[in-house]
Design a protein around this motif. Structure first.
Motif, PDB file in Angstrom:
ATOM      1  N   LEU A  62      -5.846  -7.144  -7.205  1.00  0.00           N
ATOM      2  CA  LEU A  62      -5.695  -6.649  -5.942  1.00  0.00           C
ATOM      3  C   LEU A  62      -4.767  -6.172  -5.088  1.00  0.00           C
ATOM      4  O   LEU A  62      -4.736  -5.595  -4.176  1.00  0.00           O
ATOM      5  CB  LEU A  62      -6.414  -7.547  -5.293  1.00  0.00           C
ATOM      6  N   GLN A  63      -3.682  -6.941  -4.990  1.00  0.00           N
ATOM      7  CA  GLN A  63      -1.896  -7.121  -4.933  1.00  0.00           C
ATOM      8  C   GLN A  63      -1.378  -5.937  -5.471  1.00  0.00           C
ATOM      9  O   GLN A  63      -0.319  -5.616  -4.318  1.00  0.00           O
ATOM     10  CB  GLN A  63      -1.691  -9.009  -5.297  1.00  0.00           C
ATOM     11  N   ARG A  64      -1.875  -5.617  -6.247  1.00  0.00           N
ATOM     12  CA  ARG A  64      -0.900  -4.051  -6.790  1.00  0.00           C
ATOM     13  C   ARG A  64      -2.049  -2.796  -6.497  1.00  0.00           C
ATOM     14  O   ARG A  64      -1.730  -2.436  -6.811  1.00  0.00           O
ATOM     15  CB  ARG A  64      -1.131  -4.346  -8.501  1.00  0.00           C
ATOM     16  N   ARG A  65      -2.811  -3.848  -5.519  1.00  0.00           N
ATOM     17  CA  ARG A  65      -4.491  -1.610  -5.439  1.00  0.00           C
ATOM     18  C   ARG A  65      -4.694  -1.917  -6.552  1.00  0.00           C
ATOM     19  O   ARG A  65      -5.068  -0.227  -6.228  1.00  0.00           O
ATOM     20  CB  ARG A  65      -3.464  -1.294  -4.722  1.00  0.00           C
ATOM     21  N   ASP A  66      -4.932  -2.432  -7.487  1.00  0.00           N
ATOM     22  CA  ASP A  66      -5.975  -1.575  -8.493  1.00  0.00           C
ATOM     23  C   ASP A  66      -6.583  -2.349  -8.582  1.00  0.00           C
ATOM     24  O   ASP A  66      -7.337  -3.202  -9.379  1.00  0.00           O
ATOM     25  CB  ASP A  66      -4.394  -1.761  -9.912  1.00  0.00           C
ATOM     26  N   LEU A  67      -8.229  -1.714  -7.383  1.00  0.00           N
ATOM     27  CA  LEU A  67      -9.551  -1.995  -7.977  1.00  0.00           C
ATOM     28  C   LEU A  67     -10.217  -1.953  -8.278  1.00  0.00           C
ATOM     29  O   LEU A  67     -10.990  -3.323  -8.722  1.00  0.00           O
ATOM     30  CB  LEU A  67      -9.994  -1.778  -6.516  1.00  0.00           C
ATOM     31  N   ARG A 121     -10.736 -10.805  -1.044  1.00  0.00           N
ATOM     32  CA  ARG A 121      -9.550 -10.343  -0.836  1.00  0.00           C
ATOM     33  C   ARG A 121      -9.869  -9.260  -1.329  1.00  0.00           C
ATOM     34  O   ARG A 121      -8.879  -8.316  -1.231  1.00  0.00           O
ATOM     35  CB  ARG A 121      -9.025 -11.188  -2.850  1.00  0.00           C
ATOM     36  N   PHE A 154     -11.122  -3.626   1.032  1.00  0.00           N
ATOM     37  CA  PHE A 154     -11.002  -2.716   0.591  1.00  0.00           C
ATOM     38  C   PHE A 154     -12.687  -1.436   0.972  1.00  0.00           C
ATOM     39  O   PHE A 154     -13.033  -0.620   0.425  1.00  0.00           O
ATOM     40  CB  PHE A 154     -11.104  -2.162  -1.343  1.00  0.00           C
TER      41      PHE A 154
END
Length: 450
Positions: free
Chosen positions: A390-395, A427, A431
Motif C-alpha cells: 500500500l505504501q508503494r500504491r500497489d493495491l 490503510r 483507495f
C-alpha cells in the motif's frame, strides 16, 4: 454519618482541579472505558469528600487512573481513601512482600477463571509499570546471581513441563485457546506450592517456573486483547522473576511490558521499559532476550519517528541474534526466532516508511512461519507485507497479501490478528471504493463477525 474523605480532598487540592473539573474528567474517562452511564457531577464529588461516600465501581478505579496520570506515578484507590479494589488495583502493585505477591496473583487468577466483569474490562494503566520496572532494576543490580547455577528439582520440573505444553498451544493456536486452562492449572497446582516454606534453592526455582507461567498468562491475555488483565499478570510475573534471581527472565517480562505499552500508544514508555530490560540483563548470557529487547526498542523508536535510532536498534538486534546458541537459551526464549524477529523488524521499517526493507523482512518472517505452521505469526507478517504494498500504491499486491492474512487469522484465536486485518482496512481507505477494497472489507467483516 460517615467521616469526610480527607485523603481524596488532599489529592484534589494538590491536583489544582476544581470539583467540577474532576467530575468532568471522571465522566469522560468512564465513557472511554465503556461505561457511558456514569453521570458524575460537582454534587457527586462533594458527597465523596464531605460525606465520605464511596462511589460505585468503576468510579474508584477511574479516579485512581486520573490522579495517576496527573502526578506521574501510580495512585491506588486506597491512597484516595476509597478502599481497596482488588480486581483492579492489587495486581498492579509490585510488593516487597513475597507472600503478598502470591496472594495478589492468586486472586487475579481466580478472577480470570471466573471471568469477572471488572477484570475483563480492566483498563491498561500506562503509568503502572514505572514503579515495578524501577524496583526490579534496582534490586537486580544489587543482587546479581551466581553464574552457571541450574536448579533441577522434581516438583519444579513438572511445572516447567506444563509451561512447554501451554507455550506450544499459544504459539500455534493463539492466546485465546489455552489461557483459562492455564489459569486454572496455576490456581490448583502452582500457587499452593508458592505458599509453602521451602529452602531458598527450592523457592528460587519454583518462582522461576511460576514467573514463566504467569508471564505466559499475561501474554495470552495480551493476544486476546484484554490489556488490563495482561498488565496485571506481567507486573506479578516481574516480581516472581526477581524472587527467582534470574535477570534474563525479568528482562524478558519487561520486553513483554514494552511491547504492550508501544502497541497501546505509549512508545516512550515502551522504549524506557526495553532499555530497563537491557540494563538489568547485565552480563547474563541470553542473546535471544537481548535481541528481543533491541527489537522492541526499535518498534518504539519507529512509532516515535526516530528513523536513525530505529535502524541502529534493528542492527543491534541482528547482531545479538547472530550470537544466539539455542542450547544455552531458556525454553521461554523459543519464540524469539527469525519468524518473530523478521515480522517485528518489518513492522518497524513499515512505521518509518521504508517499504523495501519492510518487505524483505516480512517475506523472511512469512517463509519461516510457514515452515513451522505458525498461523498467527504468518498472519501478522502478511499484514505487514500488505501495508508495504500500500505504501508503494500497489493495491493488487496488497489485496493478495491481505487475503492471505485473513485466511491465516481464521486458524487462530488471536485479537492481534484481527487488529492487523483492521489496520490493513484503515490503510486501504485512501483507495476509495475500488472493487478490491470492497472485496477485502467484505472478507474482513466475515472474519470479525466470526
Amino acid at each position: 454519618m460517615k467521616d469526610s474523605n480527607t485523603k481524596l480532598a488532599d489529592w484534589l487540592n494538590r491536583s489544582g482541579w476544581s470539583r467540577g473539573e474532576l467530575a468532568r474528567r471522571v465522566k469522560a474517562k468512564a465513557a472511554a472505558w465503556g461505561y457511558p452511564h456514569v453521570s458524575t457531577d460537582t454534587s457527586s464529588v462533594r458527597r465523596w469528600i464531605t460525606l465520605g461516600e464511596v462511589p460505585r465501581e468503576p468510579v474508584p478505579a477511574v479516579l485512581a487512573d486520573i490522579f495517576s496520570a496527573r502526578f506521574g506515578y501510580r495512585v491506588t484507590t486506597d491512597d484516595l481513601g476509597l478502599g481497596e479494589s482488588p480486581d483492579i488495583d492489587r495486581a498492579l502493585t509490585y510488593s516487597s512482600s513475597f507472600a503478598v505477591t502470591v496472594e495478589a496473583v492468586a486472586e487475579l487468577g481466580r478472577a480470570d477463571v471466573d471471568r469477572r466483569t471488572l477484570l475483563v474490562g480492566a483498563p491498561f494503566a500506562a503509568l503502572a509499570a514505572v514503579g515495578p520496572s524501577r524496583d526490579w532494576l534496582l534490586n537486580q543490580l544489587d543482587q546479581q546471581p551466581e553464574p552457571g547455577r541450574h536448579v533441577r528439582l522434581e516438583d519444579v520440573a513438572s511445572v516447567k513441563n506444563m509451561f512447554g505444553a501451554f507455550q506450544e498451544m499459544d504459539i500455534f493456536q493463539g492466546g485465546g485457546s489455552g489461557r483459562l486452562a492455564l489459569a486454572a492449572y496455576m490456581n490448583e497446582h502452582v500457587y499452593p506450592l508458592l505458599r509453602r516454606t521451602d529452602s531458598d534453592e527450592v523457592r528460587h526455582a519454583l518462582c522461576q517456573a511460576a514467573a514463566e507461567q504467569v508471564y505466559l498468562l499475561g501474554w495470552m491475555a495480551f493476544d486476546s486483547g484484554e490489556h488490563g488483565t495482561a498488565q496485571r499478570y506481567l507486573v506479578q510475573a516481574l516480581r516472581f522473576a526477581e524472587e527467582s534471581k534470574d535477570p534474563a527472565l525479568g528482562a524478558h517480562v519487561l520486553a513483554g511490558m514494552a511491547d504492550q505499552a508501544t502497541l497501546l500508544g505509549h512508545p516512550e514508555e515502551g522504549r524506557r521499559l526495553a532499555q530497563s530490560g537491557r540494563q538489568g540483563l547485565g552480563r547474563t548470557e541470553s542473546n535471544a532476550c537481548l535481541a528481543d529487547l533491541w527489537t522492541l526498542e526499535a518498534r518504539a523508536l519507529a512509532v516515535l519517528g526516530d528513523k536513525a535510532a530505529t535502524v541502529k536498534a534493528i542492527a543491534n538486534a541482528e547482531h545479538s541474534f547472530a550470537k544466539v546458541d539455542p542450547e544455552r537459551e531458556p525454553e521461554w526464549a523459543k519464540f524469539i526466532d527469525p519468524a518473530y524477529l523478521g515480522g517485528e523488524w518489518a513492522n518497524a521499517f513499515r512505521d518509518i516508511d521504508q517499504p523495501k526493507h519492510a518487505e524483505e523482512h516480512a517475506h523472511s518472517s512469512i517463509n519461516h512461519a510457514k515452515k513451522q505452521n505458525r498461523a498467527r505469526r504468518g498472519a501478522m507478517s502478511q499484514a505487514a507485507l500488505a501495508v508495504t504494498h500500500l505504501q508503494r500504491r500497489d493495491l493488487e499486491a496488497a489485496h493478495a497479501a491481505g487475503v492471505r492474512t485473513i485466511d491465516l487469522a481464521r486458524r487462530v484465536k488471536s485479537s492481534r490478528c484481527v487488529e492487523a486485518v483492521q489496520d490493513v482496512q484503515r490503510r486501504m481507505i485512501p483507495f476509495g471504493k475500488h472493487p478490491l477494497v470492497a472485496d477485502f472489507n467484505e472478507r474482513a467483516h466475515t472474519l470479525q463477525a466470526a
